[in-house]
Design a protein around this motif. Structure first.
Motif, PDB file in Angstrom:
ATOM      1  N   MET A   1       0.639  -1.112   0.137  1.00  0.00           N
ATOM      2  CA  MET A   1       0.335  -0.321  -0.621  1.00  0.00           C
ATOM      3  C   MET A   1       0.746   1.242  -0.026  1.00  0.00           C
TER       4      MET A   1
ATOM      5  N   PRO B   1      -4.911   6.448   8.856  1.00  0.00           N
ATOM      6  CA  PRO B   1      -6.394   5.486   9.555  1.00  0.00           C
ATOM      7  C   PRO B   1      -6.180   4.324   9.908  1.00  0.00           C
ATOM      8  N   LEU B   2      -5.311   3.443   9.115  1.00  0.00           N
ATOM      9  CA  LEU B   2      -5.367   2.111   9.071  1.00  0.00           C
ATOM     10  C   LEU B   2      -4.790   2.090  10.735  1.00  0.00           C
TER      11      LEU B   2
ATOM     12  N   PRO C   1     -11.549   1.706   9.998  1.00  0.00           N
ATOM     13  CA  PRO C   1     -12.582   2.485   9.134  1.00  0.00           C
ATOM     14  C   PRO C   1     -13.174   1.072   8.932  1.00  0.00           C
ATOM     15  N   LYS C   2     -14.526   1.375   7.397  1.00  0.00           N
ATOM     16  CA  LYS C   2     -15.945   0.549   7.701  1.00  0.00           C
ATOM     17  C   LYS C   2     -14.831  -0.429   6.550  1.00  0.00           C
ATOM     18  N   GLY C   3     -14.139  -0.139   5.575  1.00  0.00           N
ATOM     19  CA  GLY C   3     -13.481  -1.097   4.889  1.00  0.00           C
ATOM     20  C   GLY C   3     -12.738  -2.679   5.575  1.00  0.00           C
ATOM     21  N   VAL C   4     -12.320  -1.530   6.701  1.00  0.00           N
ATOM     22  CA  VAL C   4     -11.206  -2.709   6.955  1.00  0.00           C
ATOM     23  C   VAL C   4     -12.386  -3.971   8.436  1.00  0.00           C
TER      24      VAL C   4
ATOM     25  N   ILE D   1     -15.754  -4.668   7.681  1.00  0.00           N
ATOM     26  CA  ILE D   1     -15.525  -6.185   6.720  1.00  0.00           C
ATOM     27  C   ILE D   1     -14.151  -6.950   6.692  1.00  0.00           C
ATOM     28  N   ARG D   2     -13.193  -6.375   6.499  1.00  0.00           N
ATOM     29  CA  ARG D   2     -12.152  -7.318   6.618  1.00  0.00           C
ATOM     30  C   ARG D   2     -12.021  -8.861   7.751  1.00  0.00           C
TER      31      ARG D   2
ATOM     32  N   ARG E   1     -15.022 -10.815   7.861  1.00  0.00           N
ATOM     33  CA  ARG E   1     -14.805 -11.946   7.063  1.00  0.00           C
ATOM     34  C   ARG E   1     -14.027 -12.922   8.123  1.00  0.00           C
TER      35      ARG E   1
END
Lengths: 227, 379
Positions: free
Chosen positions: A120, A141-142, A216-219, A221-222, A225
């Motif tokens: 990244m 952010p991460l 963060p929203k995208g993280v 989800i991960r 999962r």
């Protein structure tokens, strides 16, 4: 004993409330300081080519944690007195709690930033992001949820240590405990202990929620999962 | 246009990653840097956008020395895609694609429009994917978003570091085809790194084959396969280089007129005679509208049976754009050993046989021998 403790609680709610507020105030001030210092130091030592410094800083912060709180208060009282600053009460306790809170925050900030996927960072750099943009737009952010986890650890731990601060006159929920010890009043000790524990549990739950909200929203989800 | 002049890269520990590299990639050309690992191909590519600094030499982008730019400005004007994609997991698909437009401070509406346009270009429905997160996409979809992101601010030049390396072979082949179609539309100048010779042949207008930091051969794929410069190139392209080279030809380039064609309503006896005269075993049968319908063997023509009763329908047929390697494998599979090339309406365009392919390769081989002989005599 519990009967008496409950009676005492009902009769002295105003006092207990005051102690609780004092306690929370100390914790907030100390941890805001710890976060500001810890995150800054964590970001600094995660920089390129600073692995040696990072090792030393984290080592130093770990040693800090092994000093018994009473001893640390004592040492700080000496130092503050020689600087002609108030050597008992609020100030030494806040400084001690700040120092205790540093390790989890520095360590988590450092690890979180170091563990951001190098692909990244390479992609960001290759697209023309400067180092500050990489830090602000990718790394931080991460890293925030991991830094929050460090804060949670620091705060919960400090709630316990702050109780001992009452011994050097900082007030807080340590008050009934020390009074109880001095006067053989187990009901007082019980009230103090239960309040400190409850405070710790509530703060832990709130911080856990905050940790989730700052992910963060995208993280998220991960993570969902994976589990 | 990208030009590298006498480029060297030496690392502080003394490793010479790239030695005296001279190379020009013309505008709109797809150049593949190919070679075994550690040959300096990735280093060469990353020097173009200054992710790796030059030790000596010059690199020009559109005739401007790259050292005259601010590195971040330079990189914002050069698209960049990497093998592991490196999508930002905390940003949505459109935010990822708009990374460079965002860095260039475009207005939000312009960023959104651009992301939408690029998603469509890479074959993903914007109404479905704009606001998804990378973790909700399949590997192939992520790779597409990665390609879209590299095109974010419509750069003239693209650098791609094994962008299709980390996906399964079927998806990879599909993405390669799609990307070639996109490239035909957008005509970017591309420097593409791979270690996969098949990919290089398929994708590249030119292949720069490198070994131990040096450029060994820089040619178009056909030349590289037919005239490998030395033993290293010959080994790298592989003993089956002739077969690999077939991919570069299309059926229509090589096919021949069929020697004998037979109308379905012709008299069998006359057909037999014609076939015997021209010494062919199999003939193509066409219907009233000249459409190919099957094959007839001269041995099968006996007695009074009409052509209609004895012809055999084809097992496989190919189109004019079928690559020769595929055509050859169809022929190996079919009993007849001859392949009919048909247009979309089923009309016959020509035939391919083993002999035709062998003759074509034979011609090239003899040309090559002549050339090596000539150069041998010179030296």
């Amino acid at each position: 004993m519990w009967q008496e403790a409950w009676q005492y609680f009902l009769k002295n709610t105003d006092k207990i409330l005051k102690w609780t507020v004092q306690h929370i105030y100390i914790i907030i001030v100390a941890n805001v300081c710890a976060v500001i210092i810890g995150v800054t130091v964590g970001i600094f030592i995660s920089g390129k080519g600073r692995e040696r410094i990072a090792e030393m800083v984290i080592y130093f912060a770990s040693i800090m944690m092994t000093i018994p709180s009473l001893a640390l208060y004592g040492i700080l009282m000496g130092i503050l007195a020689s600087l002609s600053l108030p050597s008992i009460g609020f100030l030494p306790v806040v400084i001690a709690l700040t120092l205790y809170g540093l390790l989890p925050i520095i360590r988590n900030t450092y690890t979180a930033i170091r563990e951001v996927d190098p692909d990244m960072i390479e992609a960001g750099r290759g697209m023309g992001m400067g180092e500050t943009q990489i830090l602000l737009k990718i790394k931080l952010p991460l890293a925030v949820p991991v830094i929050m986890a460090g804060m949670r650890q620091a705060i919960v731990m400090n709630i316990g240590i702050a109780a001992i601060g009452s011994y050097i006159g900082a007030g807080g929920l340590g008050q009934p405990i020390f009074r109880g010890i001095a006067n053989y009043r187990t009901d007082l000790i019980a009230v103090g202990a239960v309040c400190v524990s409850l405070l710790a549990i509530i703060v832990d739950v709130v911080m856990g929620r905050l940790e989730w909200l700052t992910t963060p929203k995208g993280v998220r989800i991960r993570l969902r999962r994976k589990s | 246009m990208i030009r590298l002049e006498n480029v060297y890269k030496t690392y502080p520990d003394g490793t010479e990653a790239v030695k005296d590299l001279n190379l020009e990639i013309s505008k709109g050309e797809f150049c593949v840097f190919l070679g075994p690992s550690g040959c300096g191909k990735t280093t060469s590519m990353k020097m173009i956008n200054r992710l790796i600094s030059l030790t000596s030499g010059k690199i020009y982008v559109d005739d401007k020395d790259i050292m005259s730019f601010n590195p971040n400005e330079l990189r914002r004007n050069i698209g960049y895609a990497i093998q592991n994609i490196g999508l930002f997991p905390h940003l949505t698909v459109w935010e990822n694609i708009a990374t460079v437009p965002m860095l260039k401070k475009w207005s939000k509406q312009k960023q959104l429009d651009r992301a939408e346009e690029l998603l469509e270009l890479v074959g993903m429905d914007p109404s479905v994917f704009m606001y998804r997160y990378p973790s909700e996409l399949s590997g192939g979809q992520q790779q597409r978003v990665g390609v879209a992101r590299s095109l974010g601010a419509d750069p003239d030049i693209l650098l791609m570091d094994e962008p299709f390396g980390a996906i399964d072979p079927i998806t990879r082949s599909k993405l390669q085809d799609e990307f070639l179609k996109i490239q035909a539309k957008i005509k970017k100048t591309i420097a593409f790194v791979t270690h996969d010779i098949e990919e290089a042949i398929k994708m590249g207008d030119k292949i720069a084959l490198m070994k131990a930091g040096r450029l060994v051969q820089y040619d178009d794929p056909a030349t590289l396969l037919t005239y490998p410069k030395d033993e290293f190139v010959r080994n790298f392209v592989g003993a089956d280089r002739v077969l690999k080279g077939l991919r570069l030809y299309k059926a229509k380039d090589v096919m021949k007129e069929p020697p004998v064609t037979v109308k379905i309503d012709e008299d069998p006896a006359r057909v037999k005679k014609r076939m015997e005269e021209s010494n062919t075993k199999w003939s193509m049968v066409t219907d009233e509208k000249d459409r190919f319908i099957g094959w007839i063997a001269s041995d099968d023509i006996k007695g009074s049976k009409s052509i209609k009763e004895i012809y055999k329908p084809p097992t496989v047929t190919a189109g004019p754009d079928t690559p020769l390697n595929e055509a050859l494998s169809m022929m190996i599979n079919s009993t007849i050993g001859t392949l009919a090339i048909l247009d979309e309406d089923g009309k016959m365009l020509g035939v391919l046989s083993f002999d035709i392919i062998r003759d074509m390769l034979g011609q090239e081989e003899s040309e090559q021998q002549k050339e090596t002989k000539a150069s041998g005599e010179k030296s």
